[in-house]
Write a protein that holds these residues in place. Sequence first.
Motif, PDB file in Angstrom:
ATOM      1  N   LEU A 198     -14.127 -23.241   0.947  1.00 14.94           N
ATOM      2  CA  LEU A 198     -12.687 -23.503   0.987  1.00 14.94           C
ATOM      3  C   LEU A 198     -12.152 -22.972   2.299  1.00 14.94           C
ATOM      4  O   LEU A 198     -12.344 -21.802   2.630  1.00 14.94           O
ATOM      5  N   LEU A 199     -11.501 -23.859   3.070  1.00 13.30           N
ATOM      6  CA  LEU A 199     -10.893 -23.478   4.341  1.00 13.30           C
ATOM      7  C   LEU A 199      -9.387 -23.573   4.184  1.00 13.30           C
ATOM      8  O   LEU A 199      -8.856 -24.631   3.815  1.00 13.30           O
ATOM      9  N   VAL A 200      -8.683 -22.506   4.463  1.00 13.00           N
ATOM     10  CA  VAL A 200      -7.234 -22.410   4.254  1.00 13.00           C
ATOM     11  C   VAL A 200      -6.586 -21.991   5.564  1.00 13.00           C
ATOM     12  O   VAL A 200      -7.054 -21.068   6.247  1.00 13.00           O
ATOM     13  N   SER A 201      -5.511 -22.694   5.923  1.00 17.89           N
ATOM     14  CA  SER A 201      -4.790 -22.344   7.147  1.00 17.89           C
ATOM     15  C   SER A 201      -4.011 -21.045   6.945  1.00 17.89           C
ATOM     16  O   SER A 201      -3.906 -20.528   5.824  1.00 17.89           O
ATOM     17  N   ARG A 202      -3.448 -20.539   8.033  1.00 20.82           N
ATOM     18  CA  ARG A 202      -2.659 -19.317   7.954  1.00 20.82           C
ATOM     19  C   ARG A 202      -1.402 -19.525   7.134  1.00 20.82           C
ATOM     20  O   ARG A 202      -0.808 -18.564   6.629  1.00 20.82           O
ATOM     21  N   GLU A 203      -0.986 -20.807   6.969  1.00 22.32           N
ATOM     22  CA  GLU A 203       0.176 -21.133   6.145  1.00 22.32           C
ATOM     23  C   GLU A 203      -0.235 -21.407   4.708  1.00 22.32           C
ATOM     24  O   GLU A 203       0.554 -21.944   3.919  1.00 22.32           O
TER      25      GLU A 203
END
Length: 456
Positions: A87-92
């Motif tokens: 799972l890749l999640v942005s800083r937002e």
Amino acid sequence: MSVGRKIFIVLSSFIIGFSTVFVLLTYIVIRDSMDVMLQTSREEELNQLEARLLSYYVKNGNTFRVIQDQEWLSERLPVADHQESILLVSREQTVLLHEGDAVEKQIKHLGVKRTLYFEGKPIADVYYYDTDIANLSKLRIGTPTSIIILLGGGTILFVLLSLGAAYWISRRLTAPLRKLVPAIERLGQGEYGIQAPVTSEDEYGKVAVAFNGMSSRLEQSEMVRRNLVADVAHELRTPLTIVRGKLDLLQQSVQPIQPELLLPIQDELIRLTRLVGDLHQLSLAEAKQLPLVRKPTDMLDLLGQIQERIEPDADAKNLTLRLTSATEHTSVPVDPSRITQVFLNLFINAVRYTPQDGLVHITLQEEPASGMLRIDIRDTGPGIDAQHLPYLFDRFYRADEARARHQGGMGLGLAIAKEFIVSHGGTIQVESQQGQGTTFTVRLPYHDSDQQSHGI
């Protein structure tokens, strides 16, 4: 607040605070240890994943926006016996990539997280999940919680037992004080001589012993004060009665007053004046306010002069006065006037109580060990009963009440002598046995070490 309550609060605060810190530190250490173990278990996979994601990020213009649509993982990571999810999640907190069968919440909760940095700035968070990692994460979550529950229960039991022990200790430590307080209150209300129980040999016991000593001294001082008032009143009553009686007779007489009729009144006034003067000197000496003019004085010469003054009284009783010295060092720093008064009183007493054809022997000798000049006045009188010796230097005390009063003594001479000697930094003692005479021993220091304490 009582001392016992203060001790209990201090001990309780320490126990609770220490227990809380112990539980928290244990939880933090175990939690961090499990985190480290979890991270290191997939260190290689995370390193490879981080390298591939950063490479993709650079190739696509510093963005992950189209990563979901790309075949960026065409070369899959080596996997053993477990199924992985990524799972890749942005800083937002926007999901950029989700691969694998595990749901997003499960990956975040049980997976391994790593933050990706580019040029020193965080750009995204990647979560790695597989079945082994999930088991380790559950262990990481459950172990600290279980330990906290076990330690918490044990800590609560320990705190309760410790609080009971703290209460017992506080009561135990303050028990001697609680016994001492009523005695202090009674002493403050004027019950001098009250004694507190001494129940131990520690500091509390020493305090109780010191209090008992102070109480006894206060009782003794109060007795001395009352006796002083009674003695002074008694000594003043006799001459005042005589003066009043003589004046009444003179007032009732119709004859002119003859000068010789005034002589008894004058004698009593002289007696009163001497009594007041002696009391004044004694009070100054006891208060350490006696003015002394010290100077080197040869005691052999001084005692020789005093001997000459009393020789007529000695000759009247056919007494032998003998003055000898066993040392050449007879000079000491004293006030000659005060010391003359001391030894004149001692010489007169020795002559007064020595029977016909007796001997009064005065000797001087040096005591190098103490740095004192010792002066002994021995007589061959009847001696003094042992029961009188401890009180001989007290005010108005007379070993022979009738004879002393008949000879004009007021019981202040030896009290004044003692205070004068003490003011010089010396000592005075008496030894006597009935039928064998009496010896007064005076010690005077060779060095004037006591000047400062007397304001000289």
